[in-house]
Design a protein around this motif. Structure first.
Motif, short mmCIF file in Angstrom:
data_model
loop_
_atom_site.label_atom_id
_atom_site.label_comp_id
_atom_site.label_asym_id
_atom_site.label_seq_id
_atom_site.Cartn_x
_atom_site.Cartn_y
_atom_site.Cartn_z
N GLN A 1 0.82 -1.20 0.00
CA GLN A 1 0.00 0.00 0.00
C GLN A 1 0.86 1.26 0.00
O GLN A 1 0.58 2.21 -0.75
CB GLN A 1 -0.93 0.00 1.22
N ASP A 2 1.90 1.29 0.82
CA ASP A 2 2.76 2.48 0.87
C ASP A 2 3.42 2.75 -0.47
O ASP A 2 3.54 3.90 -0.91
CB ASP A 2 3.83 2.32 1.96
N THR A 3 3.86 1.67 -1.14
CA THR A 3 4.49 1.83 -2.45
C THR A 3 3.51 2.37 -3.48
O THR A 3 3.81 3.32 -4.23
CB THR A 3 5.08 0.49 -2.93
N LEU A 4 2.32 1.80 -3.54
CA LEU A 4 1.32 2.24 -4.50
C LEU A 4 0.91 3.69 -4.26
O LEU A 4 0.81 4.48 -5.21
CB LEU A 4 0.09 1.33 -4.44
N MET A 5 0.69 4.04 -3.01
CA MET A 5 0.27 5.40 -2.70
C MET A 5 1.35 6.40 -3.09
O MET A 5 1.07 7.43 -3.71
CB MET A 5 -0.04 5.53 -1.20
N ALA A 6 2.59 6.12 -2.71
CA ALA A 6 3.67 7.05 -3.01
C ALA A 6 3.91 7.17 -4.50
O ALA A 6 4.11 8.27 -5.03
CB ALA A 6 4.95 6.61 -2.29
N HIS A 7 3.85 6.05 -5.20
CA HIS A 7 4.17 6.06 -6.62
C HIS A 7 3.07 6.75 -7.44
O HIS A 7 3.37 7.56 -8.32
CB HIS A 7 4.37 4.63 -7.11
N GLU A 8 1.83 6.43 -7.16
CA GLU A 8 0.76 6.99 -7.97
C GLU A 8 0.46 8.44 -7.62
O GLU A 8 -0.23 9.13 -8.38
CB GLU A 8 -0.49 6.12 -7.86
N ALA A 9 1.00 8.92 -6.48
CA ALA A 9 0.84 10.34 -6.14
C ALA A 9 1.76 11.22 -6.99
O ALA A 9 1.58 12.43 -7.04
CB ALA A 9 1.14 10.56 -4.66
N MET A 10 2.75 10.61 -7.66
CA MET A 10 3.69 11.39 -8.45
C MET A 10 3.05 11.89 -9.75
O MET A 10 2.17 11.24 -10.30
CB MET A 10 4.93 10.56 -8.78
N ASP A 11 3.54 13.02 -10.20
CA ASP A 11 3.13 13.56 -11.49
C ASP A 11 3.86 12.79 -12.59
O ASP A 11 5.09 12.79 -12.63
CB ASP A 11 3.50 15.04 -11.55
N PRO A 12 3.13 12.15 -13.50
CA PRO A 12 3.81 11.38 -14.56
C PRO A 12 4.79 12.22 -15.37
O PRO A 12 5.82 11.71 -15.83
CB PRO A 12 2.65 10.89 -15.44
N HIS A 13 4.50 13.51 -15.52
CA HIS A 13 5.36 14.37 -16.34
C HIS A 13 6.68 14.70 -15.66
O HIS A 13 7.65 15.07 -16.32
CB HIS A 13 4.62 15.64 -16.72
N SER A 14 6.74 14.60 -14.32
CA SER A 14 7.98 14.90 -13.60
C SER A 14 8.77 13.65 -13.23
O SER A 14 9.81 13.73 -12.58
CB SER A 14 7.68 15.71 -12.33
N LEU A 15 8.27 12.48 -13.65
CA LEU A 15 8.90 11.23 -13.25
C LEU A 15 10.33 11.12 -13.76
O LEU A 15 11.19 10.51 -13.12
CB LEU A 15 8.08 10.05 -13.77
N ARG A 16 10.62 11.73 -14.90
CA ARG A 16 11.96 11.65 -15.47
C ARG A 16 13.00 12.27 -14.53
O ARG A 16 14.16 11.87 -14.54
CB ARG A 16 12.00 12.37 -16.82
N LEU A 17 12.57 13.25 -13.74
CA LEU A 17 13.50 13.92 -12.83
C LEU A 17 13.52 13.25 -11.46
O LEU A 17 14.54 13.26 -10.77
CB LEU A 17 13.11 15.40 -12.67
N GLU A 18 12.43 12.66 -11.03
CA GLU A 18 12.34 12.14 -9.67
C GLU A 18 13.07 10.81 -9.51
O GLU A 18 13.64 10.54 -8.46
CB GLU A 18 10.86 11.98 -9.27
N ARG A 19 13.02 9.94 -10.50
CA ARG A 19 13.67 8.62 -10.44
C ARG A 19 13.42 7.97 -9.07
O ARG A 19 14.34 7.80 -8.28
CB ARG A 19 15.17 8.75 -10.71
#
Length: 256
Positions: free
Chosen positions: A43-61
C-alpha cells in the motif's frame, strides 16, 4: 487507505487493492491473504508512486524501500508489484494513453546463484525430472500464488506475459524489442546492459543479502555490485523506478 489519497489511484489499482485486501475476496479464496507487513509495504508503495506527477517522473527517479525478510515475504510482494505495474500499463495503452508511472519492463537483480535459481522458480517453475533443463511453468510461484495476486479474469493475461517475457542469461539481449520483458540478471555487467537497453523499467534489488564484492584495478575499494547498478540506474538518461528490499528492524543482511 484514506479518502484523501484514494482518488489519486487508477481504477486498475483500486480493483487490485480490493482483490488483495478486501474481505470478500479473501473469503472467496479460502482465507489466503498477505501478512500485515506485506500489506503495508504494498500500500505504501502504490500510494507514493501513484501520487507522483507522470510528467515529472523523469526527474524524480523514485526509489521505494521495503522492509521485508528474505523468502516468501519478498517473493509475494515482488510479484504483486509486477502485476500492479503490468496491468496498469496494459490498461493505459488500451485506453490510448501513455502513463509514465507504469511499465512492462522489469529487471530482477540477483548476484548469488541460489538467489537466481529462486527467481527462476518464481517465473519459470521447477525443473522437469529428466527434462534436460526444461521447467514446468505450472509449478512456478506465479501460478501457485495467482489466486492471491491476480483477479480471476486476468490470470491468462498475466501468465501469457510472463511465459513470453521472462528470460535470463544470453536470451536477455534478444528480447528487448518485444512487448515487455522480465530480465533476471546477475547484478554486474549483465544488469548494466539491461538498464542501458531498458531506461523505462522497474528494477528489483535486495539489500537483505550480503553483497557480492568485485575486486579489480578499477575498483580499489571493492564496492558491492549493487552500488554500481544503482548509481547507473540513477544517473542514466531516461527514467524508471527502483524497488529495494531492506532488512526489517532487528534483522541484518543475511539473517532470516
Amino acid at each position: 487507505m484514506t479518502q484523501a489519497v484514494a482518488p489519486r489511484l487508477t481504477p486498475t489499482t483500486t480493483a487490485l487493492l480490493r482483490w488483495w485486501f478486501g474481505q470478500e475476496a479473501i473469503c472467496l479464496r479460502g482465507g489466503q491473504a498477505f501478512h500485515d507487513r506485506q500489506r503495508r509495504a504494498i500500500q505504501d508503495t502504490l500510494m507514493a508512486h501513484e501520487a507522483m506527477d507522470p510528467h515529472s517522473l523523469r526527474l524524480e527517479r523514485p526509489v521505494h524501500r521495503l522492509a521485508l525478510t528474505q523468502g516468501e515475504q519478498q517473493i509475494e510482494v515482488l510479484l504483486a508489484l509486477l502485476v500492479w505495474q503490468l496491468l496498469n500499463r496494459n490498461d493505459a495503452l488500451a485506453a490510448g494513453t501513455d502513463d509514465a508511472r507504469f511499465t512492462h519492463h522489469f529487471i530482477a537483480v540477483a548476484a548469488h546463484d541460489p538467489a537466481r535459481e529462486r527467481l527462476r522458480q518464481v517465473f519459470f517453475g521447477r525443473p522437469r525430472p529428466g527434462g534436460r533443463g526444461q521447467r514446468d511453468f505450472g509449478t512456478s510461484d506465479l501460478v501457485r500464488l495467482s489466486p492471491l495476486l491476480i483477479p480471476t479474469a486476468r490470470h491468462e493475461e498475466v501468465h501469457a506475459f510472463v511465459r513470453a517475457s521472462a528470460c535470463h542469461g544470453a536470451p536477455l539481449f534478444h528480447q528487448f524489442d518485444g512487448g515487455g520483458v522480465i530480465a533476471l540478471t546477475d547484478g554486474r555487467l549483465e544488469a548494466l546492459e539491461c538498464l542501458a537497453r531498458l531506461p523505462h523499467a522497474m528494477l528489483f534489488d535486495d539489500d537483505t543479502r550480503p553483497p557480492y564484492l568485485e575486486h579489480s584495478e578499477e575498483d580499489r575499494h571493492g564496492l558491492a555490485w549493487r552500488h554500481h547498478v544503482r548509481r547507473f540506474a540513477t544517473a542514466r538518461r531516461g527514467f524508471g523506478v527502483q524497488v529495494v528490499f531492506t532488512p526489517p528492524p532487528g534483522h541484518g543482511p543475511g539473517q532470516p
